[in-house]
Design an enzyme around this catalytic site. Sequence first.
Site, PDB file in Angstrom:
ATOM      1  N   ASP A  40     -37.165 -34.541 -57.348  1.00 23.40           N
ATOM      2  CA  ASP A  40     -38.357 -34.840 -56.556  1.00 23.40           C
ATOM      3  C   ASP A  40     -39.651 -34.651 -57.353  1.00 23.40           C
ATOM      4  O   ASP A  40     -40.488 -35.554 -57.427  1.00 23.40           O
ATOM      5  CB  ASP A  40     -38.404 -33.958 -55.308  1.00 23.40           C
ATOM      6  CG  ASP A  40     -37.315 -34.308 -54.316  1.00 23.40           C
ATOM      7  OD1 ASP A  40     -36.304 -34.901 -54.718  1.00 23.40           O
ATOM      8  OD2 ASP A  40     -37.478 -33.987 -53.127  1.00 23.40           O
ATOM      9  N   ASP A  93     -43.274 -25.950 -45.593  1.00 23.86           N
ATOM     10  CA  ASP A  93     -43.888 -25.661 -46.887  1.00 23.86           C
ATOM     11  C   ASP A  93     -45.182 -26.425 -47.127  1.00 23.86           C
ATOM     12  O   ASP A  93     -46.105 -25.917 -47.767  1.00 23.86           O
ATOM     13  CB  ASP A  93     -42.901 -25.935 -48.023  1.00 23.86           C
ATOM     14  CG  ASP A  93     -41.874 -24.823 -48.177  1.00 23.86           C
ATOM     15  OD1 ASP A  93     -42.113 -23.726 -47.626  1.00 23.86           O
ATOM     16  OD2 ASP A  93     -40.854 -25.035 -48.840  1.00 23.86           O
ATOM     17  N   SER A 150     -29.514 -28.560 -49.596  1.00 23.59           N
ATOM     18  CA  SER A 150     -30.572 -28.197 -50.533  1.00 23.59           C
ATOM     19  C   SER A 150     -30.722 -26.686 -50.523  1.00 23.59           C
ATOM     20  O   SER A 150     -30.400 -26.023 -49.530  1.00 23.59           O
ATOM     21  CB  SER A 150     -31.898 -28.864 -50.145  1.00 23.59           C
ATOM     22  OG  SER A 150     -32.348 -28.379 -48.896  1.00 23.59           O
ATOM     23  N   ARG A 208     -44.382 -18.847 -50.954  1.00 24.82           N
ATOM     24  CA  ARG A 208     -45.281 -19.997 -51.042  1.00 24.82           C
ATOM     25  C   ARG A 208     -46.744 -19.631 -51.285  1.00 24.82           C
ATOM     26  O   ARG A 208     -47.400 -20.249 -52.113  1.00 24.82           O
ATOM     27  CB  ARG A 208     -45.150 -20.873 -49.791  1.00 24.82           C
ATOM     28  CG  ARG A 208     -43.782 -21.526 -49.641  1.00 24.82           C
ATOM     29  CD  ARG A 208     -43.354 -22.235 -50.909  1.00 24.82           C
ATOM     30  NE  ARG A 208     -42.116 -22.981 -50.751  1.00 24.82           N
ATOM     31  CZ  ARG A 208     -41.066 -22.870 -51.532  1.00 24.82           C
ATOM     32  NH1 ARG A 208     -41.088 -22.000 -52.551  1.00 24.82           N
ATOM     33  NH2 ARG A 208     -39.998 -23.595 -51.350  1.00 24.82           N
TER      34      ARG A 208
END
Length: 398
Positions: free
Chosen positions: A15, A124, A176, A95
Site C-alpha cells: 500500500d 487510523d 492483515s 498512532r
Amino acid sequence: MDVQKIVLAYSGGLDTSVILKWLAEEYKCSVIAYSADIGQEEDWEAVRAKGLATGAEKVIVSDLKTEFVENYIFPAFRSNAIYEGSYLLGTSLARPLIAKEQVRIALEEGADAVSHGATGKGNDQVRFELAYIGLAPKLKIIAPWRLWDLNSRQKLVEFAQQHAIPIPVTKEKPYSSDENLLHISFEGGILEDPWNEPDPAMFKLTVAPEQAPDQPTYLEVEFCHGDPVALDGRRLDPLPLFQTLNKLGGANGIGRLDLVENRFVGMKSRGVYETPGGTILREAHRALETITLDREVMRIRDSLVPRYSELIYNGFWFSPERELLQTTMDACQQSVNGTVRLKLYKGNCTVVGRRSDQSLYQESFATFEEDTVYDQADATGFIRLNGLRLRIQALQKR
C-alpha cells in the site's frame, strides 16, 4: 492542491509503496518516506532501500521504542485504560506517536504536507489526522485512499507492476496485521466473519495456552507512582522491563483476545489481538491499587476510565481533555507504590500477593478473629441510618 514536499508515513508494504510513487506522480514533488520503529519485526535496511528505489527523496527511520513505552504505554496503564472492557489500545496508542514524529520531520525538512496509508473506513485515518491538526494545523493532509481509484488489491498490484515496484513473492495472508511493542492485531480477510475461529498458526507473540508450560511461572512486579520499575527485585529501564513482560507473557500463552469492537467511524469491526506484557501489567497495577488507593478516589477515577479510553481510541491523544484527564489519573498514582506477585499459567495471569508500605489494608481491622480496634456494635446504627429511607418507603407502601 499545490504541494512542494510531502512526508509519507511509510511501512514498505504494498500500500505505502504504491502511495509513495502515486504521490510523486500526482503532485510532481519530492516525497520523504518516514518509518517508525515501535518494536515491530522489520528489516529496516530493506525498507530504506525499497523506499529509495521507489522514488523517495530520502528515507528516515526513527527509533521510537523507548518513547513509546515511557510516554504512551505507561501513562495509559497508569490510568487503567481499556476500550469496551477488553481492548488495551495497542494500535490506538501507537498512532499519535507515529504522527508526532512525522510532524517533527515535516517541519524540520521544510515539507508542507503529510500523508498516510490509512483507508477511509478505519480509525487510523482519524487518529493520524487529528494528531496532525493538533500539532501543526498549517500542514496539508493527503489521504490517498480517499482520493484515488486504486480501491482493490488487484489494482494496487497492477499499479506496482506498471511502475516496477517490487512485490514480495509470498503467500498472501488471509488477514492483515499490525505489530508494535504493546501488541499485534489481526483483522480483515477470514476474520471478517465473526463466526470463524482464528487460525492457531496466525498467532505470533504467544504460544497457545494449552501448549504453555505445565508448571506456573511466578513473577513479582514492583511499582513506583503507578509505573513498573523492577521485576523479581531487579531494577530495569522501561523498555527492557516491558520487553521482558512480553516474553514471559508470550511463553505462558497470556494476552490473546478476540473482540468485535465499535469503530469511531460508526461500524463494528472484528479484531484478534495479542497483548502479553500489557495484560500482565494491567493485572498487577490494578491489584496494587486495591490496597493503596482510597475507596472514593478509586470510584471517581474509575468513572473517568471509559471516557479517557474513548479519547485515545478515537484519536484525541493531543486534546486538552485527554491531557486534563491524564493529570487527574497521574495524581491518583502518588501512593501506588509496592509489589505484586503473579502466577502465570496456561493463558491465565492470577494475582497471588500484594504488599506496600503505603497500604490502606489493615489486618487488625479486617480480621475475623478477636480484635480491640473495631467495635462491632457500631454497625447497628450504621445499618439503621442506611436503611432509614427503605423503612420509610416500605411503610408508605403498606
